[in-house]
Each structure stands twice: as structure tokens, then as C-alpha cells.
Design an enzyme around this catalytic site. Structure first.
Site, PDB file in Angstrom:
ATOM      1  N   SER A  87       0.825  -1.211   0.000  1.00 48.47           N
ATOM      2  CA  SER A  87       0.000   0.000   0.000  1.00 48.47           C
ATOM      3  C   SER A  87       0.858   1.260   0.000  1.00 48.47           C
ATOM      4  O   SER A  87       0.548   2.244  -0.691  1.00 48.47           O
ATOM      5  CB  SER A  87      -0.922   0.005   1.222  1.00 48.47           C
ATOM      6  OG  SER A  87      -1.741  -1.141   1.229  1.00 48.47           O
ATOM      7  N   ASN A  88       1.955   1.248   0.751  1.00 50.25           N
ATOM      8  CA  ASN A  88       2.832   2.412   0.809  1.00 50.25           C
ATOM      9  C   ASN A  88       3.618   2.622  -0.472  1.00 50.25           C
ATOM     10  O   ASN A  88       4.203   3.687  -0.681  1.00 50.25           O
ATOM     11  CB  ASN A  88       3.789   2.291   1.998  1.00 50.25           C
ATOM     12  CG  ASN A  88       3.110   2.579   3.313  1.00 50.25           C
ATOM     13  OD1 ASN A  88       2.767   3.715   3.613  1.00 50.25           O
ATOM     14  ND2 ASN A  88       2.885   1.544   4.111  1.00 50.25           N
ATOM     15  N   LYS A 206       0.368 -10.866   6.634  1.00 45.68           N
ATOM     16  CA  LYS A 206       0.556  -9.509   7.136  1.00 45.68           C
ATOM     17  C   LYS A 206      -0.823  -8.993   7.510  1.00 45.68           C
ATOM     18  O   LYS A 206      -1.703  -8.889   6.652  1.00 45.68           O
ATOM     19  CB  LYS A 206       1.181  -8.584   6.092  1.00 45.68           C
ATOM     20  CG  LYS A 206       1.263  -7.132   6.575  1.00 45.68           C
ATOM     21  CD  LYS A 206       1.580  -6.157   5.482  1.00 45.68           C
ATOM     22  CE  LYS A 206       1.499  -4.710   6.013  1.00 45.68           C
ATOM     23  NZ  LYS A 206       1.674  -3.691   4.963  1.00 45.68           N
ATOM     24  N   SER A 208      -2.850  -5.867   8.943  1.00 45.76           N
ATOM     25  CA  SER A 208      -2.797  -4.433   9.227  1.00 45.76           C
ATOM     26  C   SER A 208      -4.041  -3.934   9.940  1.00 45.76           C
ATOM     27  O   SER A 208      -4.199  -2.726  10.129  1.00 45.76           O
ATOM     28  CB  SER A 208      -2.618  -3.652   7.912  1.00 45.76           C
ATOM     29  OG  SER A 208      -1.411  -3.984   7.285  1.00 45.76           O
ATOM     30  N   GLY A 232       1.095  -5.460  10.765  1.00 46.06           N
ATOM     31  CA  GLY A 232       1.080  -4.551   9.633  1.00 46.06           C
ATOM     32  C   GLY A 232       1.245  -3.099   9.979  1.00 46.06           C
ATOM     33  O   GLY A 232       1.083  -2.234   9.112  1.00 46.06           O
TER      34      GLY A 232
END
Length: 338
Positions: A87-88, A206, A208, A232
Site C-alpha cells: 500500500s505504501n 501480514k 494491518s 502490519g
């Protein structure tokens, strides 16, 4: 071939489940053991893996010189590896060729001792399989696969099991599930994760979401299968580690990676007070670069700490002056900026 046969049998097995469409983890485990070949779960993903941002020039093209600048600094930090196209990394704003190119360049720049995990999730199973294979061919050691979510109302147990089983059967590299409800609008149900944890080519998760009770349950229910769960976000890293997670994929690690690695080491000691103090310092800055301001916040903060942040791609826009000031005060309050 054995994994492909397994997948066919697993999907067929879904037709024989009870009316809630759930299989017990014991049933799934027995099915896997009877059809799967050697497990790939020997890949160790424990530790801190920053989900690296994608550096752009002002014209929107890749700034690979800036990627090298950042990677040279990150390679000196005791990270387990890097997540590319999470996402980043603004993965949803890149086309397929760009995603592969970014993975290839990161692999070239990463220290050979560090893992490179590529985000390959798409909304269709077919596209996810194709992207997963391209990530593997580009050098990914494993892939991070977010759940399909466009048709979230139809993402039942059967649908998610069929999707992930097909992807894992076809993937040349180990698969890590990715639960990020803030972006997808849904959680991967625990019963899906518990069942999939038995698959020989699905090595971890992961998560989040930040629900520590959920994470605790998943750690407990999957412990016997060698399944590895990663927090996450840095906001609950210590709590996650204490209930059985093996590390974290945390956006804040891009900025103050040494402290996140230090927190993981402290969690292994009896110095709980020092670990708690450090965790509390991380909460404010982490909130700013994740839920509150996201990628624009992360890229702004990177500049403060000597990295290249650069512009985002539309429709993501830079922080306003007021947002920047709010975030700076949060970092100052935690002692990270003067």
C-alpha cells in the site's frame, strides 16, 4: 504438479462443506497432508520489513536514482528485507509493467542478505496468478497477496479459499496473505486464514487491521503449521510480537527503521519497561504516516529524516501546510524532531 493437484482437490472439497461453508482446521490439515508435496514454509520472514515507497520525479516517472539513494541507507539497517508494491508503494497507481520494473530495480539494489517481497494481488484470480509469476521472474523471494475486494459482498469463505488456493498452487514462490481492511473495506475472515495456513505454499500473513484479539487468535490457531504472522503497523508491534507474531511490515520503518528493529530485539528480552517506552514513542508518528495521512504523510516525513520522499501520484495529493505542521508536532512530541 503436486500443488496443482492439491488445488483442484481443495476447491472440489469446498462443495462438501456443511451449510456454513466452513471446514475445521483439522479437516483442512488432513486434506493438505494427503495431497501436497514438500512444504516451502522453510522461508523465514521474521523481522522488520519496510514497505518501501515508490520514488517519483516531478513528471511522474520513476526516480531510480532516488531509490538507490534510499536503498543505500536502508541496507545499513538490520531489516529482514523489503516489501515492494504494498500500500505504501502506491501499487494501485502503477501499471503492470511499472510494477515489474520496480521489483527488478529494488532486487538489484537490495543487499543480497535481505528478502524482497513483491505485492502481486489483483481483483481477479487470473490476474493475480499472472502478476505473481511476473513478480517471481523479476526476483521476488515471496509475494504479498491482498484479498480481492471489488465484489466484497461475494467474497465468501468458498470464494476466498478458491482464490488463494489457485494462486498458491500456481505461484513459483511462497505466498503471504495480506489483510488491510482500511483499504479493502473488509477483513479476511479468520476461518479462511486458519484453513489456508495449512497450505504448503502459504507461509504467513501480514495483518494491518490492528485487532490484537484477532491476531492473538490467529497466532494460536496456526502455531502448529509453521505459519508466520507479521504485524502490519508499528502502532501495535510490541503487542503483536508478545502474542506470537514474528515481525512487522511497518511503514514507519522507512523513516526510523533502527528503532523498530530495536523494539523487536527488546521484545525478546525481559526489559519490558524499555520496550513499552519505545512502543509508546512510536504511536503518534506511526498514526500520522499510516491511518491519518497515509502515503503523502510518509513521503513528507522521509524528507525530514534525510531520505527522498518526493511527490505522490494523483489522485494522492501532498499535505497541506496545516497537516504538515500537525505531523511535525507529533514527531516532536515523541522526541524524533527538535
Amino acid at each position: 504438479m503436486a500443488l496443482r493437484v492439491f488445488g483442484q482437490q481443495a476447491v472440489k472439497g469446498l462443495k462438501h462443506m456443511h451449510k456454513q461453508s466452513l471446514m475445521s482446521s483439522k479437516d483442512v490439515s488432513l486434506m493438505y497432508q494427503s495431497t501436497a508435496a514438500a512444504s516451502t514454509k522453510s522461508l523465514d520472514i521474521s523481522g522488520i520489513l519496510p514497505p518501501i515507497p515508490t520514488p517519483f520525479n516531478e513528471d511522474g516517472s520513476f526516480a531510480f536514482d532516488k531509490l538507490k539513494f534510499n536503498m543505500d541507507k536502508w541496507n545499513k539497517i538490520p531489516f529482514k528485507g523489503y516489501v515492494v508494491l504494498g500500500s505504501n508503494g502506491e501499487c494501485g497507481l502503477l501499471n503492470w509493467d511499472e510494477r515489474v520494473q520496480l521489483l527488478e530495480e529494488t532486487k538489484k539494489l537490495a543487499d543480497p542478505s535481505k528478502l524482497v517481497v513483491g505485492g502481486s494481488g489483483c481483483d481477479s484470480t487470473r490476474d493475480t496468478v499472472l502478476m505473481t509469476k511476473r513478480m517471481a521472474n523479476a526476483g521476488a523471494d515471496a509475494v504479498l497477496v491482498v484479498n480481492p475486494s471489488f465484489y466484497k459482498a461475494s467474497m465468501t469463505y468458498q470464494a476466498l479459499m478458491a482464490h488463494y488456493t489457485k494462486v498458491a498452487d500456481e505461484s513459483p514462490v511462497p505466498v503471504i496473505l495480506y489483510n488491510v481492511p482500511s483499504n479493502t473495506g473488509m477483513d479476511i475472515p479468520p476461518e479462511v486464514i486458519i484453513s489456508l495456513s495449512q497450505h504448503p505454499n502459504i507461509i504467513g500473513l501480514k495483518d494491518s487491521g490492528g485487532d490484537i484479539t484477532r491476531i492473538t487468535t490467529l497466532c494460536f490457531q496456526t502455531a502448529s503449521s509453521g505459519f508466520q504472522i507479521l504485524a502490519g503497523s508499528a502502532g501495535f508491534l510490541l503487542a503483536a510480537y508478545n502474542v506470537g507474531c514474528v515481525g512487522g511490515v511497518c511503514g514507519l520503518a522507512n523513516i526510523i527503521g533502527e528503532d523498530l528493529c530495536r523494539l523487536m530485539q527488546l521484545a525478546k528480552t525481559s526489559d519490558l519497561k524499555t520496550a513499552m517506552d519505545l512502543q509508546l514513542r512510536l504511536v503518534g508518528p506511526n498514526t500520522c504516516v499510516t491511518r491519518k495521512y497515509g502515503v503523502p504523510g510518509l513521503k513528507a516525513a522521509l524528507e525530514w529524516f534525510g531520505y527522498y520522499g518526493g511527490p505522490t501520484r494523483l489522485p494522492l495529493v501532498p499535505l497541506t501546510a496545516d497537516e504538515t505542521e500537525f505531523m511535525r508536532k507529533a514527531f516532536q512530541k515523541s522526541g524524533y524532531l527538535d
